[in-house]
Design a protein around this motif. Sequence first.
Motif, mmCIF file in Angstrom:
data_model
loop_
_atom_site.group_PDB
_atom_site.id
_atom_site.type_symbol
_atom_site.label_atom_id
_atom_site.label_comp_id
_atom_site.label_asym_id
_atom_site.label_seq_id
_atom_site.Cartn_x
_atom_site.Cartn_y
_atom_site.Cartn_z
ATOM 1 N N TYR A 1 0.923 -1.334 -0.001
ATOM 2 C CA TYR A 1 -0.060 -0.048 0.154
ATOM 3 C C TYR A 1 1.031 1.284 0.014
ATOM 4 N N HIS A 2 1.425 1.523 -1.065
ATOM 5 C CA HIS A 2 2.464 2.567 -1.109
ATOM 6 C C HIS A 2 2.700 2.759 -2.786
ATOM 7 N N PHE A 3 3.249 3.866 -2.880
ATOM 8 C CA PHE A 3 3.571 3.897 -4.418
ATOM 9 C C PHE A 3 5.011 3.617 -4.849
ATOM 10 N N SER A 4 5.965 3.375 -3.989
ATOM 11 C CA SER A 4 7.234 2.937 -4.349
ATOM 12 C C SER A 4 7.760 1.695 -3.267
ATOM 13 N N CYS A 5 8.785 1.273 -3.502
ATOM 14 C CA CYS A 5 9.447 0.308 -2.806
ATOM 15 C C CYS A 5 10.329 0.796 -1.596
ATOM 16 N N GLU A 6 9.427 1.655 -0.647
ATOM 17 C CA GLU A 6 10.290 2.077 0.386
ATOM 18 C C GLU A 6 10.129 1.180 1.625
ATOM 19 N N TYR A 7 11.357 1.494 2.617
ATOM 20 C CA TYR A 7 11.411 0.575 3.483
ATOM 21 C C TYR A 7 10.128 0.350 4.729
ATOM 22 N N PRO A 8 9.263 1.216 4.918
ATOM 23 C CA PRO A 8 8.206 1.275 5.942
ATOM 24 C C PRO A 8 7.259 0.328 5.102
ATOM 25 N N ALA A 9 7.058 0.460 3.763
ATOM 26 C CA ALA A 9 5.954 -0.358 3.184
ATOM 27 C C ALA A 9 6.434 -1.810 2.810
ATOM 28 N N VAL A 10 7.636 -2.017 2.466
ATOM 29 C CA VAL A 10 8.285 -3.261 2.023
ATOM 30 C C VAL A 10 8.325 -4.053 3.448
ATOM 31 N N VAL A 11 8.616 -3.565 4.545
ATOM 32 C CA VAL A 11 8.919 -4.415 5.574
ATOM 33 C C VAL A 11 7.770 -5.236 6.003
ATOM 34 N N LYS A 12 6.550 -4.479 5.581
ATOM 35 C CA LYS A 12 5.260 -5.146 6.346
ATOM 36 C C LYS A 12 4.917 -6.314 5.265
ATOM 37 N N LEU A 13 5.596 -6.529 4.343
ATOM 38 C CA LEU A 13 5.353 -7.767 3.484
ATOM 39 C C LEU A 13 6.080 -9.034 3.829
ATOM 40 N N VAL A 14 7.053 -8.969 5.117
ATOM 41 C CA VAL A 14 7.957 -9.996 5.298
ATOM 42 C C VAL A 14 7.061 -10.818 6.214
ATOM 43 N N CYS A 15 7.150 -12.068 6.070
ATOM 44 C CA CYS A 15 6.521 -13.210 6.933
ATOM 45 C C CYS A 15 7.216 -13.355 8.252
ATOM 46 N N GLY A 16 8.461 -13.459 8.236
ATOM 47 C CA GLY A 16 9.220 -13.845 9.738
ATOM 48 C C GLY A 16 9.166 -12.662 10.558
ATOM 49 N N ASP A 17 9.847 -12.728 11.839
ATOM 50 C CA ASP A 17 9.958 -11.769 12.793
ATOM 51 C C ASP A 17 11.136 -10.879 12.144
ATOM 52 N N VAL A 18 10.907 -9.650 12.184
ATOM 53 C CA VAL A 18 11.732 -8.622 11.695
ATOM 54 C C VAL A 18 12.189 -7.502 12.921
ATOM 55 N N THR A 19 11.835 -7.998 14.182
ATOM 56 C CA THR A 19 12.012 -6.991 15.152
ATOM 57 C C THR A 19 13.402 -6.686 15.264
ATOM 58 N N VAL A 20 14.467 -7.567 15.318
ATOM 59 C CA VAL A 20 15.862 -7.269 15.146
ATOM 60 C C VAL A 20 16.248 -6.352 13.926
ATOM 61 N N TYR A 21 15.865 -6.789 12.752
ATOM 62 C CA TYR A 21 16.097 -5.781 11.633
ATOM 63 C C TYR A 21 15.491 -4.346 11.704
ATOM 64 N N GLU A 22 14.462 -4.322 12.275
ATOM 65 C CA GLU A 22 13.757 -2.910 12.510
ATOM 66 C C GLU A 22 14.480 -2.084 13.507
ATOM 67 N N THR A 23 14.808 -2.782 14.605
ATOM 68 C CA THR A 23 15.751 -2.192 15.589
ATOM 69 C C THR A 23 17.158 -1.672 15.066
ATOM 70 N N THR A 24 17.863 -2.441 13.994
ATOM 71 C CA THR A 24 18.700 -2.104 13.347
ATOM 72 C C THR A 24 18.785 -0.975 12.490
ATOM 73 N N VAL A 25 17.680 -1.000 11.722
ATOM 74 C CA VAL A 25 17.300 0.277 10.854
ATOM 75 C C VAL A 25 17.045 1.570 11.633
ATOM 76 N N TYR A 26 16.378 1.230 12.728
ATOM 77 C CA TYR A 26 16.150 2.493 13.880
ATOM 78 C C TYR A 26 17.382 3.212 14.057
ATOM 79 N N ILE A 27 18.201 2.238 14.491
ATOM 80 C CA ILE A 27 19.627 2.875 15.116
ATOM 81 C C ILE A 27 20.454 3.407 13.815
ATOM 82 N N CYS A 28 20.396 2.510 12.621
ATOM 83 C CA CYS A 28 21.268 3.253 11.768
ATOM 84 C C CYS A 28 20.658 4.697 11.037
#
Length: 294
Positions: free
Chosen positions: A157-184
């Motif tokens: 539900y977005h007009f481009s492949c941006e991180y906030p929209a793409v990460v919602k399509l991932v099936c597994g647990d992305v908590t660690v990845y989201e924390t890493t992106v937040y820190i970065c």
Amino acid sequence: MTPQRTFSFSAWTMVVYFVALSGNTLTIFLIYVDRGLHTPMYFLLSQLSFIDLMHICTTIPKMATNYLSGSKSIFFLGCATQHFLYLSLGGAECLLLALMFYDRYVAICHPLRYTVLMSRKVALMMALTSWLGASLNSLIHTVIWMHFPFCGSRKMYHFSCEYPAVVKLVCGDVTVYETTVYICSIVPLLLPIILVSTSYGFILHSVTGMHSAGSKRNAFATCSSHFIVVFLWFGACIFSYMRPRSQRTPLQDKVGSVFYSIITPTLNPLIYTLWSKDVAKALRRVLRRGIIIQ
């Protein structure tokens, strides 16, 4: 969305696209052909215009094509490429805006040492640091993202492949990845903000000590345009990338993305052109030169 609304949205998008395209292209052209603009400040401004030019070319053509054709689809490799370019250009703009404010700090607070502290070599190193640092960070995130499992309808539900929209399509647990992106995200966002705030504090202190009213006006005119661009860009980026996932909605993600990927690149050349007398003089010189040649 009805065909009439689709057409009006596409028409509005293309108008904004051509305004941004012409404004940034004209800025780059003037800085390249006019010797009066061959300074570190305008070299960095040309880099900013080039980033904005690539930003709108990364999103708007594909978005307009999807709305006109009705397909609204993108290949996985194309989505990954768009994701990489999006993060690279965004990170490069964050770093470059901070370095441009440092350039203004040196010009106002240390004018006699400007040619030493801000030589052509230093300006080139600033531009390369912005591009390479942002590209490396984006490449790491894109490679990690491409190895995640995707499932379900894969509707974004977005007009481009941006991180906030793409990460919602991932099936597994992305908590660690989201924390890493937040820190970065803190590094390319908060550190430039700290650098800009510190530079602006020194500039204000130096400007208040000036005796000439004309010098004060020139200093404030130069810094105010840059400060507006910084405020618009970093405000939209912080709104989009530094909020918890639980507080995000697709509409908010779209609004934030439209603001810093479409509106800001459109306004940047207008803001700098309206505030800069040097750019206006360069435009008159180029037009006069063209009339003489004809």
